[in-house]
Write an enzyme that holds these catalytic residues in place. Sequence first.
Site, PDB file in Angstrom:
ATOM      1  N   GLY A  37       0.770  -1.243   0.000  1.00  0.00           N
ATOM      2  CA  GLY A  37       0.000   0.000   0.000  1.00  0.00           C
ATOM      3  C   GLY A  37       0.800   1.293   0.000  1.00  0.00           C
ATOM      4  CE1 TYR A  71      -6.875   2.787  11.312  1.00  0.00           C
ATOM      5  CE2 TYR A  71      -8.681   4.123  10.455  1.00  0.00           C
ATOM      6  CZ  TYR A  71      -7.365   3.679  10.382  1.00  0.00           C
ATOM      7  OH  TYR A  71      -6.534   4.151   9.381  1.00  0.00           O
ATOM      8  N   GLY A  84      -7.983  10.355   3.300  1.00  0.00           N
ATOM      9  CA  GLY A  84      -9.305   9.732   3.280  1.00  0.00           C
ATOM     10  C   GLY A  84      -9.162   8.341   2.673  1.00  0.00           C
TER      11      GLY A  84
HETATM   12  P1  NDP Z   1      -1.854  -1.866   3.837  1.00  0.00           P
HETATM   13  O1  NDP Z   1      -2.592  -2.921   4.559  1.00  0.00           O
HETATM   14  O2  NDP Z   1      -1.690  -1.966   2.377  1.00  0.00           O
HETATM   15  O3  NDP Z   1      -0.414  -1.651   4.503  1.00  0.00           O
HETATM   16  C1  NDP Z   1      -0.213  -1.689   5.899  1.00  0.00           C
HETATM   17  C2  NDP Z   1       1.263  -1.799   6.180  1.00  0.00           C
HETATM   18  O4  NDP Z   1       1.463  -1.766   7.612  1.00  0.00           O
HETATM   19  C3  NDP Z   1       1.858  -3.110   5.672  1.00  0.00           C
HETATM   20  O5  NDP Z   1       3.089  -2.861   5.054  1.00  0.00           O
HETATM   21  C4  NDP Z   1       2.047  -3.933   6.941  1.00  0.00           C
HETATM   22  O6  NDP Z   1       3.203  -4.773   6.810  1.00  0.00           O
HETATM   23  C5  NDP Z   1       2.322  -2.833   7.972  1.00  0.00           C
HETATM   24  N1  NDP Z   1       2.060  -3.300   9.323  1.00  0.00           N
HETATM   25  C6  NDP Z   1       0.864  -3.669   9.857  1.00  0.00           C
HETATM   26  N2  NDP Z   1       1.051  -4.132  11.115  1.00  0.00           N
HETATM   27  C7  NDP Z   1       2.388  -4.056  11.363  1.00  0.00           C
HETATM   28  C8  NDP Z   1       3.201  -4.392  12.470  1.00  0.00           C
HETATM   29  N3  NDP Z   1       2.680  -4.910  13.605  1.00  0.00           N
HETATM   30  N4  NDP Z   1       4.545  -4.196  12.397  1.00  0.00           N
HETATM   31  C9  NDP Z   1       5.082  -3.689  11.268  1.00  0.00           C
HETATM   32  N5  NDP Z   1       4.370  -3.339  10.175  1.00  0.00           N
HETATM   33  C10 NDP Z   1       3.033  -3.538  10.236  1.00  0.00           C
HETATM   34  O7  NDP Z   1      -2.634  -0.497   4.206  1.00  0.00           O
HETATM   35  P2  NDP Z   1      -2.318   1.037   3.864  1.00  0.00           P
HETATM   36  O8  NDP Z   1      -1.126   1.183   3.009  1.00  0.00           O
HETATM   37  O9  NDP Z   1      -3.592   1.644   3.418  1.00  0.00           O
HETATM   38  O10 NDP Z   1      -2.007   1.572   5.333  1.00  0.00           O
HETATM   39  C11 NDP Z   1      -0.844   2.305   5.681  1.00  0.00           C
HETATM   40  C12 NDP Z   1      -1.208   3.355   6.722  1.00  0.00           C
HETATM   41  O11 NDP Z   1      -2.125   4.286   6.141  1.00  0.00           O
HETATM   42  C13 NDP Z   1      -1.877   2.826   7.980  1.00  0.00           C
HETATM   43  O12 NDP Z   1      -1.343   3.507   9.090  1.00  0.00           O
HETATM   44  C14 NDP Z   1      -3.351   3.185   7.772  1.00  0.00           C
HETATM   45  O13 NDP Z   1      -4.017   3.335   8.994  1.00  0.00           O
HETATM   46  C15 NDP Z   1      -3.186   4.503   7.039  1.00  0.00           C
HETATM   47  N6  NDP Z   1      -4.345   4.971   6.292  1.00  0.00           N
HETATM   48  C16 NDP Z   1      -4.901   4.197   5.317  1.00  0.00           C
HETATM   49  C17 NDP Z   1      -5.995   4.671   4.608  1.00  0.00           C
HETATM   50  C18 NDP Z   1      -6.702   3.843   3.588  1.00  0.00           C
HETATM   51  O14 NDP Z   1      -7.869   4.164   3.258  1.00  0.00           O
HETATM   52  N7  NDP Z   1      -6.083   2.816   3.023  1.00  0.00           N
HETATM   53  C19 NDP Z   1      -6.517   6.035   4.836  1.00  0.00           C
HETATM   54  C20 NDP Z   1      -5.853   6.754   5.892  1.00  0.00           C
HETATM   55  C21 NDP Z   1      -4.799   6.239   6.562  1.00  0.00           C
HETATM   56  P3  NDP Z   1       3.309  -6.297   7.306  1.00  0.00           P
HETATM   57  O15 NDP Z   1       1.917  -6.867   7.310  1.00  0.00           O
HETATM   58  O16 NDP Z   1       4.238  -6.929   6.312  1.00  0.00           O
HETATM   59  O17 NDP Z   1       3.927  -6.179   8.672  1.00  0.00           O
HETATM   60  C1  8X3 Z   2      -8.610   4.902   6.644  1.00  0.00           C
HETATM   61  C2  8X3 Z   2      -9.696   5.748   6.109  1.00  0.00           C
HETATM   62  O1  8X3 Z   2     -12.160   6.398   6.422  1.00  0.00           O
HETATM   63  O2  8X3 Z   2     -11.592   4.048   6.584  1.00  0.00           O
HETATM   64  O3  8X3 Z   2      -7.935   5.524   7.680  1.00  0.00           O
HETATM   65  O4  8X3 Z   2     -11.018   5.534   8.333  1.00  0.00           O
HETATM   66  S1  8X3 Z   2     -11.180   5.404   6.913  1.00  0.00           S
END
Ligand code: NDP
Ligand code: 8X3
Length: 257
Positions: free
Chosen positions: A15, A155, A186
Amino acid sequence: MEQKRTAIITGASSGIGEAAAIRFAQGGWNLILTARRIEKLESLKAKIDQKYQQKTWLFQQDVRHPDSGEKLAAWLHENQIKPDLLINNAGLAVGVSPIHQGVADDWERMIDTNIKGLLYVSRAISEIMTDQGFGHIINIGSIAGKEAYPGGNVYCATKHAIDGLTKAMRIDLLPYGIRVSQVAPGAVETAFSLVRYKGNQSQAKKVYDGFAPLNAADVADALWFVANVPAHVNINDLVIMPTAQASAVHIKRETTT
Ligand code: NDP
Ligand code: 8X3
């Protein structure tokens, strides 16, 4: 020749973290990529190495372990690497239960990863930055850290914590000239919803039905911008949303009938 800058990106195996790794490699930065799934990091490194000249190091970590930050700091020290930037991206949502039906294990995974994990890594890396006299930390928040929505309870609380921590870290690190920023997206189409819905593909897909969500590269571009403003400028807080999303719950979806 100008020294290449070095970014640590947590949660780089998927991601937003993965897209940020590619964006910063393209911009010539050296990278330290961390996550639990080392095989994913290895294939990302192979892709980056094929295209770009900078250096990429991998560091396997589960940010939930209290010594995750210290171990990373010790590794940086051993390898004489001075980090210019830490992107605290590792994070997740698990479940959508209302509070009265909440699952304690889901809560713990979110609190331990999103809040405590960010703290463990920040504690260790910010100490390196204060010693070396330079650095920048970008925390990945969320629209969920600005608003609450049904089923978002814990969350949302973790992302509100990041919103608050970003402000507090900026105050603590002000005397050392360390910048602290937040990028708060978002809806971004990544594995995020699949993790939130515990592997249920159809529920995860529905989240992005009928509108154009952000993609991970959009957020990576925002991160690139925040990291590359002139040294006397800090972007405190950047909220980035899909055009079709006006708040956590207001999304303009096209319906197909
Ligand atoms: P993904 O699920 O694609 O990526 C999440 C990443 O976090 C993975 O690389 C995973 O790696 C890592 N991760 C999760 N748990 C752990 C852990 N315990 N230790 C180390 N690494 C960890 O999701 P996103 O790219 O969307 O999420 C990235 C960030 O963006 C998060 O903080 C999420 O809350 C935030 N976010 C996402 C949004 C969305 O709509 N997608 C919107 C707003 C914020 P691995 O499993 O290999 O450890
Ligand atoms: C991820 C976006 O709207 O699902 O942080 O919380 S939302």
